[in-house]
Design a protein around this motif. Structure first.
Motif, PDB file in Angstrom:
ATOM      1  N   UNK A 146      40.742  25.223  38.600  1.00  0.00           N
ATOM      2  CA  UNK A 146      41.302  26.163  37.644  1.00  0.00           C
ATOM      3  C   UNK A 146      40.354  27.335  37.408  1.00  0.00           C
ATOM      4  N   UNK A 147      39.144  27.227  37.932  1.00  0.00           N
ATOM      5  CA  UNK A 147      38.138  28.275  37.765  1.00  0.00           C
ATOM      6  C   UNK A 147      38.170  29.227  38.974  1.00  0.00           C
ATOM      7  N   UNK A 148      37.624  30.419  38.794  1.00  0.00           N
ATOM      8  CA  UNK A 148      37.502  31.349  39.914  1.00  0.00           C
ATOM      9  C   UNK A 148      36.543  30.773  40.951  1.00  0.00           C
ATOM     10  N   UNK A 181      36.241  39.485  41.918  1.00  0.00           N
ATOM     11  CA  UNK A 181      37.193  40.348  41.225  1.00  0.00           C
ATOM     12  C   UNK A 181      37.243  40.068  39.731  1.00  0.00           C
ATOM     13  N   UNK A 182      36.978  38.825  39.335  1.00  0.00           N
ATOM     14  CA  UNK A 182      37.063  38.403  37.946  1.00  0.00           C
ATOM     15  C   UNK A 182      35.665  38.263  37.359  1.00  0.00           C
ATOM     16  N   UNK A 183      35.509  38.685  36.110  1.00  0.00           N
ATOM     17  CA  UNK A 183      34.207  38.688  35.455  1.00  0.00           C
ATOM     18  C   UNK A 183      34.265  37.914  34.137  1.00  0.00           C
ATOM     19  N   UNK A 216      37.750  31.956  33.875  1.00  0.00           N
ATOM     20  CA  UNK A 216      38.307  30.675  33.416  1.00  0.00           C
ATOM     21  C   UNK A 216      39.564  30.872  32.564  1.00  0.00           C
ATOM     22  N   UNK A 217      40.191  32.035  32.719  1.00  0.00           N
ATOM     23  CA  UNK A 217      41.390  32.348  31.930  1.00  0.00           C
ATOM     24  C   UNK A 217      42.654  31.994  32.707  1.00  0.00           C
ATOM     25  N   UNK A 218      43.519  31.248  32.064  1.00  0.00           N
ATOM     26  CA  UNK A 218      44.846  30.938  32.605  1.00  0.00           C
ATOM     27  C   UNK A 218      45.877  31.829  31.929  1.00  0.00           C
ATOM     28  N   UNK A 243      46.247  30.394  37.301  1.00  0.00           N
ATOM     29  CA  UNK A 243      44.810  30.243  37.085  1.00  0.00           C
ATOM     30  C   UNK A 243      44.080  30.941  38.229  1.00  0.00           C
ATOM     31  N   UNK A 244      42.782  31.180  38.091  1.00  0.00           N
ATOM     32  CA  UNK A 244      42.055  31.793  39.203  1.00  0.00           C
ATOM     33  C   UNK A 244      42.056  30.958  40.483  1.00  0.00           C
TER      34      UNK A 244
END
Length: 380
Positions: free
Chosen positions: A251-253, A259-261, A266-268, A282-283
């Motif tokens: 579920x994590x990047x 691309x995600x910071x 960890x945002x769904x 999810x990532x």
């Protein structure tokens, strides 16, 4: 069924006239009434874009899926030139439906008299027709339905005047740009029918207020209510977000995702794209529900999911996803139980809608969307 004296449109109009701070759940009549369902089919499902699934599941020429949209049987198929097409799934001879379910075919063959169509819908052959002087093979072509691909999703629409998907969902694309949603690969797809109204299931997806209770045996402990963000919705969709911890690694990047910071990693996102596409993004993985009513008390569900291609090269990717699929199946069992109980409760003479929590903002926006569409439809 709703009582004869109730007017579900009037009930919903009164309901949606309230500000969010004083809002209540939608009235029972909008879930139970045949007349309200007919309004939905006419002014919503016949006019808005409907998602049939992911483009990567229709990757090769001849790959197809079928559905029924507002009473219309439809085929979505990859033609020999690699283009996705949507067409009527009705033979132009004696009007049998042609293909069923999902699969792969070299040609579209009618199961009744073997009239055979090419993958572009043109008629290839019709046995036993040489004595009909009016028959001309070239005059037969399965009617085309609008079909568009957006970020890997395949949508169809019965209305020629509806704006393109990419135009309607530009805000969604901006919102989740760092997830690169096109590059998620579907690894499972199933179809189900549950004994509840389609809106009950849609609303169940739109709020995570129910997670600690309904999903106590599965994911209830992984998401904290205080970490949920439920902003006001937009005209074509609503969403809310949840922060996940690393108990579920996929579920994590992925480490390779630059691309995600920060907390984005960890945002769904729980995206409700109107009228009936629900995406958990999810990532690392995604799953979705595409809903269509089967009468007031049943909903047909297209259920699929898969992983971000960021994880494709990992040695443990498959085992992680198998564990995830087991979890999703357990979550579905819990959701089915909850939503079928809600529908049974709605049918009670004593059913009265209560006030909404601040965590149910998406439900309020969904009701506003429904009312707007029905008012627009009646004004046309």
């Amino acid at each position: 069924m709703a009582k004869d004296h109730t007017d579900p449109i009037k009930d919903l109009r009164h309901n949606t006239a309230q500000p969010f701070e004083a809002a209540r759940a939608m009235p029972p009549s909008v879930y139970m009434s045949d007349s309200f369902l007919n309004e939905e089919l006419t002014h919503i499902f016949s006019k808005d874009w409907f998602c049939v699934g992911r483009a990567d599941s229709l990757a090769e020429p001849g790959d197809y899926t079928t559905c029924e949209l507002a009473g219309q049987p439809i085929i979505v198929i990859r033609d020999r030139d690699g283009a996705l097409r949507a067409m009527s799934n009705v033979c132009l001879h004696r009007m049998s439906t042609l293909l069923h379910g999902r699969g792969k075919t070299r040609a579209i063959v009618c199961p009744y008299h073997a009239w055979t169509y090419n993958l572009d819908g043109s008629l290839r052959g019709a046995p036993g027709m040489t004595r009909n002087t009016g028959f001309c093979k070239d005059a037969y072509h399965l009617p085309e339905i609008r079909c568009e691909e957006w970020l890997g999703w395949v949508f169809i629409c019965l209305n020629e005047d509806t704006p393109p998907v990419a135009e309607q969902l530009a805000d969604v694309e901006d919102l989740v740009a760092g997830y690169d949603m096109t590059n998620y690969t579907e690894t499972f797809f199933e179809e189900h029918v549950w004994d509840t109204n389609w809106k009950v299931l849609a609303e169940n997806f739109m709020e995570s207020y129910h997670l600690p209770v309904c999903h106590a045996g599965t994911i209830g402990g992984l998401s904290k209510l205080e970490d949920m963000v439920c902003p006001p919705g937009l005209p074509a969709f609503n969403y809310h977000t949840i922060l996940k911890d690393d108990q579920l690694r996929i579920a994590m990047a992925h480490p390779s995702n630059d691309r995600l910071k920060g907390d984005e990693r960890r945002t769904t996102f729980l995206l409700a794209i109107y009228p009936s596409l629900m995406i958990t993004l999810t990532p690392g993985y995604f799953w979705y529900l595409s809903l269509h009513p089967k009468g007031p008390g049943q909903v047909h569900i297209r259920f699929g999911g898969g992983m971000s291609d960021d994880y494709a090269g990992d040695e443990d990717a498959q085992s992680n996803f198998e564990a995830l699929k087991t979890l999703l199946d357990d979550v579905n069992v819990e959701d089915r139980g909850c939503t079928e109980k809600v529908y049974r409760g709605l049918c009670s003479d004593h059913a009265v809608p209560g006030h909404l929590s601040h965590l149910e903002r998406p439900n309020y926006d969904f009701a506003q969307y429904l009312m707007a569409r029905l008012e627009e439809g009646r004004a046309d």
